[in-house]
Design a protein around this motif. Structure first.
Motif, PDB file in Angstrom:
ATOM      1  N   ILE A   8       4.097  -1.374   3.695  1.00 54.37           N
ATOM      2  CA  ILE A   8       3.543  -0.037   3.498  1.00 54.37           C
ATOM      3  C   ILE A   8       4.677   0.859   3.001  1.00 54.37           C
ATOM      4  O   ILE A   8       5.769   0.858   3.571  1.00 54.37           O
ATOM      5  CB  ILE A   8       2.973   0.518   4.821  1.00 54.37           C
ATOM      6  CG1 ILE A   8       1.814  -0.364   5.311  1.00 54.37           C
ATOM      7  CG2 ILE A   8       2.496   1.955   4.644  1.00 54.37           C
ATOM      8  CD1 ILE A   8       1.415  -0.091   6.739  1.00 54.37           C
ATOM      9  N   VAL A   9       4.399   1.609   1.945  1.00 55.59           N
ATOM     10  CA  VAL A   9       5.415   2.484   1.346  1.00 55.59           C
ATOM     11  C   VAL A   9       4.983   3.937   1.510  1.00 55.59           C
ATOM     12  O   VAL A   9       3.950   4.344   0.969  1.00 55.59           O
ATOM     13  CB  VAL A   9       5.608   2.152  -0.155  1.00 55.59           C
ATOM     14  CG1 VAL A   9       6.640   3.094  -0.775  1.00 55.59           C
ATOM     15  CG2 VAL A   9       6.031   0.695  -0.329  1.00 55.59           C
ATOM     16  N   LEU A  10       5.763   4.710   2.260  1.00 58.71           N
ATOM     17  CA  LEU A  10       5.500   6.146   2.408  1.00 58.71           C
ATOM     18  C   LEU A  10       6.249   6.870   1.295  1.00 58.71           C
ATOM     19  O   LEU A  10       7.481   6.846   1.249  1.00 58.71           O
ATOM     20  CB  LEU A  10       5.985   6.647   3.774  1.00 58.71           C
ATOM     21  CG  LEU A  10       5.043   6.456   4.975  1.00 58.71           C
ATOM     22  CD1 LEU A  10       4.671   5.002   5.154  1.00 58.71           C
ATOM     23  CD2 LEU A  10       5.696   6.984   6.238  1.00 58.71           C
ATOM     24  N   ALA A  11       5.500   7.485   0.387  1.00 63.01           N
ATOM     25  CA  ALA A  11       6.113   8.133  -0.777  1.00 63.01           C
ATOM     26  C   ALA A  11       5.683   9.598  -0.798  1.00 63.01           C
ATOM     27  O   ALA A  11       4.785   9.984  -1.540  1.00 63.01           O
ATOM     28  CB  ALA A  11       5.695   7.409  -2.057  1.00 63.01           C
ATOM     29  N   GLY A  12       6.309  10.398   0.071  1.00 59.09           N
ATOM     30  CA  GLY A  12       5.902  11.791   0.174  1.00 59.09           C
ATOM     31  C   GLY A  12       4.628  11.912   0.981  1.00 59.09           C
ATOM     32  O   GLY A  12       3.676  12.580   0.574  1.00 59.09           O
ATOM     33  N   PHE A  13       4.585  11.239   2.134  1.00 61.45           N
ATOM     34  CA  PHE A  13       3.396  11.253   2.989  1.00 61.45           C
ATOM     35  C   PHE A  13       3.677  12.136   4.199  1.00 61.45           C
ATOM     36  O   PHE A  13       4.602  11.874   4.974  1.00 61.45           O
ATOM     37  CB  PHE A  13       3.047   9.830   3.426  1.00 61.45           C
ATOM     38  CG  PHE A  13       1.712   9.714   4.111  1.00 61.45           C
ATOM     39  CD1 PHE A  13       0.538  10.049   3.448  1.00 61.45           C
ATOM     40  CD2 PHE A  13       1.629   9.255   5.409  1.00 61.45           C
ATOM     41  CE1 PHE A  13      -0.699   9.933   4.074  1.00 61.45           C
ATOM     42  CE2 PHE A  13       0.404   9.135   6.046  1.00 61.45           C
ATOM     43  CZ  PHE A  13      -0.762   9.474   5.376  1.00 61.45           C
ATOM     44  N   LEU A  14       2.891  13.218   4.344  1.00 64.54           N
ATOM     45  CA  LEU A  14       3.217  14.254   5.324  1.00 64.54           C
ATOM     46  C   LEU A  14       2.329  14.222   6.564  1.00 64.54           C
ATOM     47  O   LEU A  14       1.990  15.250   7.128  1.00 64.54           O
ATOM     48  CB  LEU A  14       3.132  15.633   4.653  1.00 64.54           C
ATOM     49  CG  LEU A  14       4.040  15.825   3.438  1.00 64.54           C
ATOM     50  CD1 LEU A  14       3.848  17.202   2.821  1.00 64.54           C
ATOM     51  CD2 LEU A  14       5.511  15.607   3.800  1.00 64.54           C
ATOM     52  N   VAL A  15       1.958  13.025   6.973  1.00 64.82           N
ATOM     53  CA  VAL A  15       1.145  12.870   8.183  1.00 64.82           C
ATOM     54  C   VAL A  15       1.944  12.033   9.182  1.00 64.82           C
ATOM     55  O   VAL A  15       2.613  11.069   8.789  1.00 64.82           O
ATOM     56  CB  VAL A  15      -0.191  12.161   7.854  1.00 64.82           C
ATOM     57  CG1 VAL A  15      -0.960  11.832   9.117  1.00 64.82           C
ATOM     58  CG2 VAL A  15      -1.036  13.035   6.939  1.00 64.82           C
ATOM     59  N   VAL A  16       1.859  12.400  10.450  1.00 66.20           N
ATOM     60  CA  VAL A  16       2.542  11.615  11.490  1.00 66.20           C
ATOM     61  C   VAL A  16       1.873  10.244  11.580  1.00 66.20           C
ATOM     62  O   VAL A  16       0.654  10.143  11.720  1.00 66.20           O
ATOM     63  CB  VAL A  16       2.479  12.332  12.857  1.00 66.20           C
ATOM     64  CG1 VAL A  16       3.096  11.466  13.946  1.00 66.20           C
ATOM     65  CG2 VAL A  16       3.192  13.672  12.774  1.00 66.20           C
ATOM     66  N   VAL A  75       0.876  -1.170   0.000  1.00 66.64           N
ATOM     67  CA  VAL A  75       0.000   0.000   0.000  1.00 66.64           C
ATOM     68  C   VAL A  75       0.907   1.212   0.000  1.00 66.64           C
ATOM     69  O   VAL A  75       1.869   1.280   0.778  1.00 66.64           O
ATOM     70  CB  VAL A  75      -0.920   0.015   1.237  1.00 66.64           C
ATOM     71  CG1 VAL A  75      -1.551   1.384   1.420  1.00 66.64           C
ATOM     72  CG2 VAL A  75      -2.020  -1.012   1.087  1.00 66.64           C
ATOM     73  N   VAL A  76       0.635   2.160  -0.892  1.00 67.34           N
ATOM     74  CA  VAL A  76       1.458   3.367  -0.992  1.00 67.34           C
ATOM     75  C   VAL A  76       0.691   4.544  -0.386  1.00 67.34           C
ATOM     76  O   VAL A  76      -0.469   4.780  -0.728  1.00 67.34           O
ATOM     77  CB  VAL A  76       1.835   3.669  -2.459  1.00 67.34           C
ATOM     78  CG1 VAL A  76       2.784   4.866  -2.524  1.00 67.34           C
ATOM     79  CG2 VAL A  76       2.487   2.447  -3.117  1.00 67.34           C
ATOM     80  N   LEU A  77       1.346   5.273   0.530  1.00 65.62           N
ATOM     81  CA  LEU A  77       0.748   6.435   1.184  1.00 65.62           C
ATOM     82  C   LEU A  77       1.373   7.697   0.598  1.00 65.62           C
ATOM     83  O   LEU A  77       2.601   7.819   0.540  1.00 65.62           O
ATOM     84  CB  LEU A  77       0.986   6.390   2.695  1.00 65.62           C
ATOM     85  CG  LEU A  77       0.600   5.091   3.417  1.00 65.62           C
ATOM     86  CD1 LEU A  77       0.820   5.243   4.924  1.00 65.62           C
ATOM     87  CD2 LEU A  77      -0.833   4.701   3.127  1.00 65.62           C
ATOM     88  N   VAL A  78       0.521   8.628   0.159  1.00 67.29           N
ATOM     89  CA  VAL A  78       1.004   9.834  -0.530  1.00 67.29           C
ATOM     90  C   VAL A  78       0.216  11.066  -0.094  1.00 67.29           C
ATOM     91  O   VAL A  78      -0.931  10.957   0.313  1.00 67.29           O
ATOM     92  CB  VAL A  78       0.857   9.679  -2.064  1.00 67.29           C
ATOM     93  CG1 VAL A  78       1.886   8.752  -2.641  1.00 67.29           C
ATOM     94  CG2 VAL A  78      -0.534   9.176  -2.429  1.00 67.29           C
TER      95      VAL A  78
END
Length: 208
Positions: free
Chosen positions: A85-93, A5-8
């Motif tokens: 889980i992939v954080l790709a420019g995700f700006l949430v704590v 899952v990618v988070l952006v």
């Protein structure tokens, strides 16, 4: 098959690099189960739609408390049953419960050579502004596992990029994306998908 899952939060250029990597086989043994953004206007959600990837927005603005948002956000992630889980420019704590649940199964891409220009307040253009202001000659990007700190988890891959005369933060940002981020994020996912990354004593061991 590794389900990710990618988070952006924004444009999704790193997401695009992952989509392209899965399509062309650079990232093997992997499927993108879903894309989640905290920003309903994120162009990354359009990228997901165009590629037939399930996408949804879970925004803190839609909930009365951060606790409720954290709960709903984790539910949304869990609904895809991801292996990674992939954080790709995700700006949430990231909620603490999520970090604990997905220990060493959540990675982030950061646009510097950690431990330089990282931690609280260092994101996006701010990283490149700080690097230029310090006068460093080499910058780069890092893929690391996510832990309770900011940019403090075990480092998986790093790639250096030279600073050039006349660089502005935007020019440098683009070069770091092209020469480092879009290369090492797909590579890290491929290594994980093929069981080549283990974590020991807060360090990664990569079996080539």
């Amino acid at each position: 098959m590794l389900k990710i899952v990618v988070l952006v939060s924004g444009g999704g250029t790193n997401l695009q690099a992952v989509i392209d990597g899965v399509k062309d086989g650079t990232i093997s043994n992997t499927e993108i189960a879903g894309v989640i953004s905290n920003n309903k206007n994120a162009y990354a959600l359009e990228r997901a739609k165009e590629n037939g990837i399930p996408e949804l927005c879970v925004s803190p603005k839609d909930y009365d408390s951060r606790e409720l948002f954290n709960e709903k956000f984790l539910e949304a992630v869990d609904s895809f049953e991801p292996d990674l889980i992939v954080l790709a420019g995700f700006l949430v704590v990231i909620p603490a419960a999520m970090i604990e649940k997905y220990r060493n199964r959540m990675i982030n891409i950061h646009p510097s050579l950690i431990p330089s220009f990282c931690g609280k307040g260092y994101y996006g253009l701010k990283v490149h502004e700080a690097a230029l202001s310090r006068g460093v000659k080499v910058v780069g990007a890092t893929v690391h596992f996510v832990d309770e700190g900011t940019d403090t988890g075990p480092i998986i891959l790093q790639k250096a990029v030279e600073v050039e005369a006349g660089d502005t933060p935007k020019i440098l940002q683009r070069r770091v994306m092209e020469q480092a981020e879009w290369k090492i994020l797909p590579r890290a996912i491929d290594l994980i998908a093929n069981g080549k990354v283990t974590v020991r004593d807060n360090r990664t061991i990569i079996a080539e």
